[in-house]
Design a protein around this motif. Structure first.
Motif, PDB file in Angstrom:
ATOM      1  N   GLY B  39      45.816  45.538  48.691  1.00  0.00           N
ATOM      2  CA  GLY B  39      46.221  46.935  48.587  1.00  0.00           C
ATOM      3  C   GLY B  39      45.233  47.772  47.801  1.00  0.00           C
ATOM      4  N   PHE B 309      25.741  41.581  40.874  1.00  0.00           N
ATOM      5  CA  PHE B 309      26.464  41.540  39.600  1.00  0.00           C
ATOM      6  C   PHE B 309      26.938  42.934  39.200  1.00  0.00           C
ATOM      7  CE2 PHE B 309      24.048  37.499  38.439  1.00  0.00           C
ATOM      8  CZ  PHE B 309      25.152  36.709  38.643  1.00  0.00           C
ATOM      9  N   ILE B 310      26.022  43.888  39.280  1.00  0.00           N
ATOM     10  CA  ILE B 310      26.370  45.239  38.842  1.00  0.00           C
ATOM     11  C   ILE B 310      27.409  45.842  39.776  1.00  0.00           C
ATOM     12  CG2 ILE B 310      25.461  47.572  38.547  1.00  0.00           C
ATOM     13  CD1 ILE B 310      22.976  46.375  37.393  1.00  0.00           C
ATOM     14  N   ASP B 313      30.822  44.685  38.810  1.00  0.00           N
ATOM     15  CA  ASP B 313      31.368  45.400  37.657  1.00  0.00           C
ATOM     16  C   ASP B 313      31.836  46.795  38.064  1.00  0.00           C
ATOM     17  OD1 ASP B 313      30.784  43.237  36.142  1.00  0.00           O
ATOM     18  OD2 ASP B 313      28.967  44.049  35.252  1.00  0.00           O
ATOM     19  N   ASN B 314      31.018  47.460  38.905  1.00  0.00           N
ATOM     20  CA  ASN B 314      31.385  48.801  39.373  1.00  0.00           C
ATOM     21  C   ASN B 314      32.723  48.791  40.104  1.00  0.00           C
ATOM     22  OD1 ASN B 314      29.057  49.893  38.406  1.00  0.00           O
ATOM     23  ND2 ASN B 314      27.993  49.895  40.371  1.00  0.00           N
ATOM     24  N   MET B 316      35.178  46.858  39.764  1.00  0.00           N
ATOM     25  CA  MET B 316      36.319  46.718  38.859  1.00  0.00           C
ATOM     26  C   MET B 316      36.686  48.070  38.257  1.00  0.00           C
ATOM     27  SD  MET B 316      36.086  43.186  36.782  1.00  0.00           S
ATOM     28  CE  MET B 316      34.402  43.206  36.248  1.00  0.00           C
ATOM     29  N   VAL B 317      35.649  48.859  37.923  1.00  0.00           N
ATOM     30  CA  VAL B 317      35.903  50.157  37.291  1.00  0.00           C
ATOM     31  C   VAL B 317      36.434  51.153  38.312  1.00  0.00           C
ATOM     32  CG1 VAL B 317      34.874  52.082  36.039  1.00  0.00           C
ATOM     33  CG2 VAL B 317      34.080  49.756  35.596  1.00  0.00           C
ATOM     34  N   SER B 318      35.731  51.280  39.450  1.00  0.00           N
ATOM     35  CA  SER B 318      36.011  52.389  40.358  1.00  0.00           C
ATOM     36  C   SER B 318      37.058  52.077  41.411  1.00  0.00           C
ATOM     37  CB  SER B 318      34.730  52.820  41.072  1.00  0.00           C
ATOM     38  OG  SER B 318      33.759  53.161  40.135  1.00  0.00           O
ATOM     39  N   ASP B 320      39.264  49.475  41.082  1.00  0.00           N
ATOM     40  CA  ASP B 320      40.415  48.792  40.512  1.00  0.00           C
ATOM     41  C   ASP B 320      40.562  47.363  41.033  1.00  0.00           C
ATOM     42  OD1 ASP B 320      42.402  48.836  38.711  1.00  0.00           O
ATOM     43  OD2 ASP B 320      43.906  49.730  40.005  1.00  0.00           O
ATOM     44  N   PRO B 322      40.580  43.426  40.880  1.00  0.00           N
ATOM     45  CA  PRO B 322      40.678  42.427  39.815  1.00  0.00           C
ATOM     46  C   PRO B 322      39.401  41.585  39.770  1.00  0.00           C
ATOM     47  CG  PRO B 322      42.112  41.853  41.653  1.00  0.00           C
ATOM     48  CD  PRO B 322      41.515  43.185  41.975  1.00  0.00           C
ATOM     49  N   VAL B 323      39.110  41.035  38.594  1.00  0.00           N
ATOM     50  CA  VAL B 323      37.854  40.322  38.418  1.00  0.00           C
ATOM     51  C   VAL B 323      37.754  39.143  39.388  1.00  0.00           C
ATOM     52  CG1 VAL B 323      38.775  38.933  36.509  1.00  0.00           C
ATOM     53  CG2 VAL B 323      36.326  39.269  36.702  1.00  0.00           C
ATOM     54  N   PHE B 327      34.697  37.988  42.046  1.00  0.00           N
ATOM     55  CA  PHE B 327      34.069  36.670  42.141  1.00  0.00           C
ATOM     56  C   PHE B 327      34.170  36.137  43.565  1.00  0.00           C
ATOM     57  CE2 PHE B 327      35.007  35.767  37.384  1.00  0.00           C
ATOM     58  CZ  PHE B 327      33.870  36.488  37.039  1.00  0.00           C
TER      59      PHE B 327
END
Lengths: 362, 356
Positions: B39, B309-310, B313-314, B316-318, B320, B322-323, B327
């Motif tokens: 979702g 990698f970057i 991370d992006n 996760m921030v933008s 939403d 989950p980590v 992966f």
């Protein structure tokens, strides 16, 4: 995802053309909050309690707030980049959940005065940057009293994450609390040098068990490893932050829990009102931040009564665990009779009280 | 039924070039399903993961910052991997390099000598080489497996770091927190692009890549290294030393990793702290193999790996994400790439004969 115009546009633009760059556009009346934590938020532990604190924000503000959780972010250059990215994306309220985010967070606060930042367990302050922490030692003192009433070997143990003042004070208060019930009590400590390392934590707990320890304090672990190991060995154990009773139904001594909701709510209210001021917040039982709960029914009734009594004094501020006379490990009197240590002395504590048998790593 | 993978004599050139695209296509398809199931906004997620790292100077500067250590370490490791010497402990060599480099600013926090930075870099590189050299000594002297030794030396390096940061090198004004003092300006690498965090170490990494290329292609010692590792007996017959190949491989690997460690503390960190590396030493192994153990390939794979990698991370921030989903995405891309490569390099045949 909620299907509003913004998300729909973003999704369709990026998906259809693949090179179209969606511009982060946030509705002006929504407060975007980012929570950055060093370990997986999971179901228990430190990061989990911070997440619960932000849930209270969502409950109060509803769709006027959007919280982004960033978990498992290693301290260092990556964390700095991620923080910058959250601000570039329009987040104006940041909660940084680890000491190691301090320098990066401080730089960010200086570059963006419109952003308010709460930073866990640090010591630096800026006009829009507040360090916060919990007075765990109030709770661990009570746990020490309970532990002393249950131990047979008179040996208590502690698995500690890092030998920093916050954890040292918890261990010292735990020891003093135990000695208030039985002065012969001794405490040994094993440091695992990690916030999140289930294997090492388990080994450390086993090492303590082999020394004859029969109550274990899991000091700042984000996993239930220590609690589970103790339960299997039939030994009492307690931990900080959030309850792990489900992992140790029989021998769970209790929890020194933290509730960040009141502090987060108060800070966000101030941010929205434009009155946010960077200041150190060291939250206590009186602030409803430190809570003791899930007491084991094995604790004798007379001790329960004593604990209740001391707890009331801690809450009212009539009693501090660090009131002299207190002797340190070398046997010298560190705090004179009648003297109560000030916050600055507790916050920088780098010595153990008498009764802690393990020397502090130097 | 038996499934046989038979190596093709020559892999199709166009197919080899298309491999990354095939892998990317499969990953996008799979993750679209994954993100939809979660979702999450799939478009935003893919944009953050794949495109945003290249969007604008700021993002590219972060990419260069992240790729520097990956490229540097991978170049050093590839020299050994080509010679069948498996240095798995670059992470530990990086940590020791960071420690050795930090000794100067820790003991001279008020230092003003312009020689401090070059001395730190040299100390870091030498420290890393010595740490890897231990493994080389154990291998050539006692035939101890270098894979295990380098890996275990990493654990020791981590404990040395913990010891220093919790003890003698702890910032005296840092409330017992495990980290050193902030370094003086003379201990910091100059910034390459003003207003960003990328420093000149990325140029050094490119120069090292050039040197690695020259070593591999044009130097007799590079050839000796290759033969010494691949066919020790043939090498001995030809008068090349296997021990020398082991020693050189590990020393180059350690030198590069130690150099990278020095650049991290003198670069974006600006102090010695526990999380001196976020797994660069391990990621560099993947970078080296994705780059085909070729110095030029490694430059490209380091760049793409840093973007991956970057981008994670992006997202996760933008978006939403989950980590764990990040992966999974990164893992899918690698698995699809290696999978495609296997089919391009090998012919798959079914044989109906009974078990041979």
């Amino acid at each position: 995802m909620s299907l509003n115009r913004r998300n729909f546009l973003k999704t369709s633009l990026a998906a259809s053309t693949a090179i179209a760059l969606p511009i982060p556009a946030f509705a002006a009346d929504v407060l975007n909050v980012a929570l950055i934590v060093p370990s997986p938020a999971a179901d228990v532990g430190w990061s989990h309690t911070l997440e619960l604190g932000t849930k209270a924000l969502e409950a109060k503000y509803g769709d006027k707030i959007k919280v982004t959780l960033l978990e498992n972010i290693a301290e260092g250059p990556d964390a700095d980049r991620i923080m910058n990215k959250t601000v570039a994306d329009g987040n104006t309220f940041l909660i940084l959940g680890s000491f190691g985010y301090m320098e990066g967070g401080l730089k960010l606060a200086k570059a963006h005065p419109e952003v308010s930042i709460l930073h866990a367990s640090g010591y630096k302050t800026a006009p829009n940057f507040s360090p916060f922490g919990a007075r765990y030692y109030q709770g661990t003192y009570l746990m020490g009293m309970a532990a002393a009433s249950l131990t047979k070997s008179k040996k208590l143990g502690c698995v500690g994450a890092f030998a920093i003042p916050e954890l040292i004070t918890s261990i010292n208060a735990f020891t003093l609390g135990a000695q208030s019930v039985d002065p012969a009590i001794e405490v040994s400590v094993v440091w695992v040098n990690s916030w999140f390392d289930p294997a090492s934590e388990q080994q450390a707990a086993k090492a303590l068990l082999s020394q004859g320890v029969d109550v274990i304090f899991s000091n700042a672990q984000d996993t239930p490893s220590v609690i589970q190991t103790a339960e299997e060995a039939g030994v009492y154990a307690f931990n900080l932050n959030s309850s792990m009773k489900t992992y140790a139904p029989k021998k769970y001594l209790g929890v020194v829990a933290t509730d960040w909701a009141p502090y987060f709510l108060q800070s966000v209210d101030a941010h929205l009102a434009g009155t946010f001021k960077g200041a150190s917040a060291w939250l206590s039982m009186a602030d409803k931040c430190v809570i003791v709960a899930d007491w084991n029914p094995d604790i004798p009734a007379d001790i329960v009564a004593k604990i209740t009594d001391v707890q009331a004094k801690l809450e009212s501020g009539a009693f501090s665990p660090f009131t002299g006379p207190i002797t340190d490990q070398s046997g010298a009197e560190h705090v004179a009779a009648g003297v109560t240590l000030g916050d600055d002395m507790i916050l920088s504590m780098d010595w153990h009280v008498k009764g802690v048998t393990t020397p502090l790593p130097k | 039924m038996k499934l046989v993978f038979e190596r093709r004599e020559a892999a199709s050139r166009s197919a080899t070039l298309a491999t990354p695209l095939i892998a990317l296509g499969l990953t996008i398809l799979t993750s679209l399903i994954l993100f939809a199931a979660l979702g999450k906004p799939a478009g935003q997620a893919l944009y953050s993961l794949l495109l945003e790292p290249f969007d604008g100077w700021y993002n590219i500067s972060e990419l260069l910052l992240k790729m520097g250590p990956l490229m540097l370490i991978a170049q050093g490791l590839a020299i050994g991997f080509r010679a069948n010497v498996f240095n798995i402990g670059a992470e530990g060599q990086l940590i020791i390099g960071a420690i050795c480099a930090s000794a100067l600013p820790v003991y001279f926090p008020e230092g003003t000598s312009p020689l401090m930075l070059p001395a730190m870099i040299v100390m870091g590189a030498v420290g890393g080489a010595v740490w890897a050299g231990l493994a080389a000594g154990l291998r050539t002297r006692f035939n101890a497996n270098e894979i295990l030794v380098t890996l275990m030396l990493t654990l020791i390096a981590t404990q040395v770091l913990n010891y220093l940061l919790l003890g003698p090198w702890k910032d005296p004004h840092g409330f017992n927190f495990p980290q050193s003092v902030m370094f003086p300006d003379v201990a910091l690498l100059p910034i390459l692009l003003p207003g960003t965090r990328v420093n000149i170490s990325v140029l050094a990494a490119l120069i090292v890549s050039g040197l690695a290329y020259v070593l591999m292609r044009h130097r007799f010692s590079g050839y000796q290294l290759l033969v010494g590792g691949l066919a020790p007996r043939a090498a001995r017959y030809a008068g090349f030393s296997e021990d020398r190949a082991v020693l050189m491989s590990l020393l180059f690997g350690g030198l590069a990793a130690g150099f990278a460690g020095a650049c991290e503390v003198a670069g974006p960190l600006g102090q010695l702290q526990r999380s001196v590396s976020t797994g660069y030493g391990y990621s560099a192994i993947i970078v080296a193999y994705l780059g085909g153990l070729n110095p030029l390939g490694i430059v490209i794979s380091a760049f793409l790996m840093a973007a991956l990698f970057i981008g994670g991370d992006n997202a996760m921030v933008s978006a939403d994400l989950p980590v764990a989903a990040v992966f999974v995405f990164q893992g899918l891309l690698l698995v699809f790439y290696l999978g495609s490569l296997t089919f391009i390099r090998h012919r798959v045949t079914f044989s109906w004969q009974g078990p041979a």
